[in-house]
Design a protein around this motif. Structure first.
Motif, PDB file in Angstrom:
ATOM      1  N   THR A  63      54.952  62.114  75.141  1.00 47.94           N
ATOM      2  CA  THR A  63      53.436  62.083  75.388  1.00 47.94           C
ATOM      3  C   THR A  63      52.606  62.471  74.413  1.00 47.94           C
ATOM      4  O   THR A  63      51.592  61.486  74.019  1.00 47.94           O
ATOM      5  CB  THR A  63      53.159  63.189  76.490  1.00 47.94           C
ATOM      6  OG1 THR A  63      54.076  63.143  77.797  1.00 47.94           O
ATOM      7  CG2 THR A  63      52.058  63.340  77.024  1.00 47.94           C
ATOM      8  N   LEU A  66      52.798  58.810  72.360  1.00 47.99           N
ATOM      9  CA  LEU A  66      52.050  57.666  73.095  1.00 47.99           C
ATOM     10  C   LEU A  66      50.587  57.931  72.769  1.00 47.99           C
ATOM     11  O   LEU A  66      49.711  56.852  73.093  1.00 47.99           O
ATOM     12  CB  LEU A  66      52.213  57.847  74.786  1.00 47.99           C
ATOM     13  CG  LEU A  66      53.713  57.392  75.097  1.00 47.99           C
ATOM     14  CD1 LEU A  66      54.097  57.602  76.484  1.00 47.99           C
ATOM     15  CD2 LEU A  66      53.818  55.615  74.870  1.00 47.99           C
ATOM     16  N   GLY A 137      54.689  52.696  84.644  1.00 44.67           N
ATOM     17  CA  GLY A 137      54.646  53.002  83.582  1.00 44.67           C
ATOM     18  C   GLY A 137      53.618  52.391  82.634  1.00 44.67           C
ATOM     19  O   GLY A 137      53.313  52.508  81.489  1.00 44.67           O
ATOM     20  N   ASP A 233      56.602  50.919  72.223  1.00 49.07           N
ATOM     21  CA  ASP A 233      55.381  51.550  73.237  1.00 49.07           C
ATOM     22  C   ASP A 233      55.644  51.355  74.496  1.00 49.07           C
ATOM     23  O   ASP A 233      55.326  52.202  75.352  1.00 49.07           O
ATOM     24  CB  ASP A 233      53.929  51.118  72.604  1.00 49.07           C
ATOM     25  CG  ASP A 233      53.849  49.613  72.528  1.00 49.07           C
ATOM     26  OD1 ASP A 233      54.944  48.968  72.708  1.00 49.07           O
ATOM     27  OD2 ASP A 233      52.721  49.258  72.592  1.00 49.07           O
ATOM     28  N   GLN A 234      56.105  50.295  74.801  1.00 49.27           N
ATOM     29  CA  GLN A 234      56.345  49.997  76.390  1.00 49.27           C
ATOM     30  C   GLN A 234      57.433  50.902  76.960  1.00 49.27           C
ATOM     31  O   GLN A 234      57.349  51.618  78.014  1.00 49.27           O
ATOM     32  CB  GLN A 234      56.694  48.364  76.753  1.00 49.27           C
ATOM     33  CG  GLN A 234      55.472  47.645  76.416  1.00 49.27           C
ATOM     34  CD  GLN A 234      56.072  46.076  76.343  1.00 49.27           C
ATOM     35  OE1 GLN A 234      57.210  45.863  75.877  1.00 49.27           O
ATOM     36  NE2 GLN A 234      55.127  45.016  76.914  1.00 49.27           N
ATOM     37  N   ALA A 237      56.622  54.326  77.312  1.00 50.12           N
ATOM     38  CA  ALA A 237      55.820  54.764  78.408  1.00 50.12           C
ATOM     39  C   ALA A 237      56.820  54.815  79.722  1.00 50.12           C
ATOM     40  O   ALA A 237      56.591  55.542  80.666  1.00 50.12           O
ATOM     41  CB  ALA A 237      54.588  53.625  78.846  1.00 50.12           C
TER      42      ALA A 237
END
Length: 266
Positions: A63, A66, A137, A233-234, A237
């Motif tokens: 978290t 991100l 996500g 980053d994907q 998530a």
């Protein structure tokens, strides 16, 4: 006249050692160590509680990463995604060692609360759930996913569904074998001849052990494949969404059981 003998004077008894004060741990009565599958289940429960604690920290780290600026986000997320995948794999590895010792204990996950157990498919999470986390996500429904990624994800989804159907068929086959003539005849005969009941049931147990390993391998393979098709980053998530969902189910199930007499195992 015989002389009267004097009574022999007995030496004083040796001084007795005063007992030393015992620690609270020593004063506490020893708890009998459970045996068989009960011990294995207790061992798995302790592992699972610690494992969930590590998962909470992984979610916190994901978290925070991100929320970083784009330039720093990918570099921070890549190792965290790897750590999350390895964390999930550690659970399957520990459960596999449990199954090696006692497959029945592994097939009866008493370390999960009742709500967690409602999500079980082949004694674990359904692999297809990963694609829901792709959607929730923030990278699904065409958002942030390129055409090649979308195509690869759909192919992976189809392959995963086919593999799930194969596992379902194998589960049904093993269940039917438990009611097969050889097993039933051996169990009904009293007493069984030459341990035939034990051998018949053991054969089914070996099949269940192989099937459990195959289902966990499919879960692990699907997670790694999805993460591998996505950018850091994907993937961060998606993995964060998956772990948050699990922790939410864990928390809700714990709160529910504590509100219903605290009976955790059903």
């Amino acid at each position: 006249m015989l002389a009267r003998s004097r009574p022999t004077k007995m030496p004083p008894p040796p001084p007795q050692e005063q007992p030393q004060p015992r620690s609270p741990q020593e004063r506490r009565p020893s708890r009998p160590r459970p045996t068989g599958g009960m011990y294995y289940s207790d061992d798995m429960e302790a592992f699972y509680d610690a494992w969930v604690g590590r998962e909470e920290q992984i979610v916190a780290d994901l978290t925070a990463a991100l929320a970083l600026p784009p330039r720093r986000r990918s570099d921070a997320l890549a190792p965290l995604v790897d750590a999350a995948v390895a964390h999930v794999a550690a659970y399957y590895e520990h459960k596999s060692r449990l199954a090696d010792r006692d497959v029945v204990a592994a097939l009866d996950p008493r370390w999960l609360n009742p709500l967690e157990r409602t999500f079980l498919w082949a004694w674990g999470w359904k692999p297809a759930l990963m694609f829901r986390f792709v959607e929730t996500g923030g990278v699904g429904a065409g958002i942030g996913v390129g055409p090649e990624q979308r195509r690869a994800l759909e192919e992976l989804r189809a392959a995963t569904a086919a593999a799930e159907r194969e596992v379902d068929l194998q589960v049904a086959t093993v269940q039917e074998s438990l009611a097969g003539p050889r097993v039933l005849a051996a169990l009904r005969r009293q007493p069984p001849r030459n341990g035939e009941a034990d051998e018949a049931v053991a054969a089914v147990g070996r099949s269940l052990r192989v099937l459990l390993a195959a289902a966990d391998a499919l879960r692990d393979r699907t997670l790694r494949a999805v993460a591998g098709l996505l950018a850091p980053d994907q993937a961060g998530a998606v993995v964060a969404a998956m772990l948050r969902f699990h922790l939410g189910v864990r928390r809700a199930g714990r709160d529910w059981t504590s509100g219903h007499g605290g009976q955790r195992r059903v």
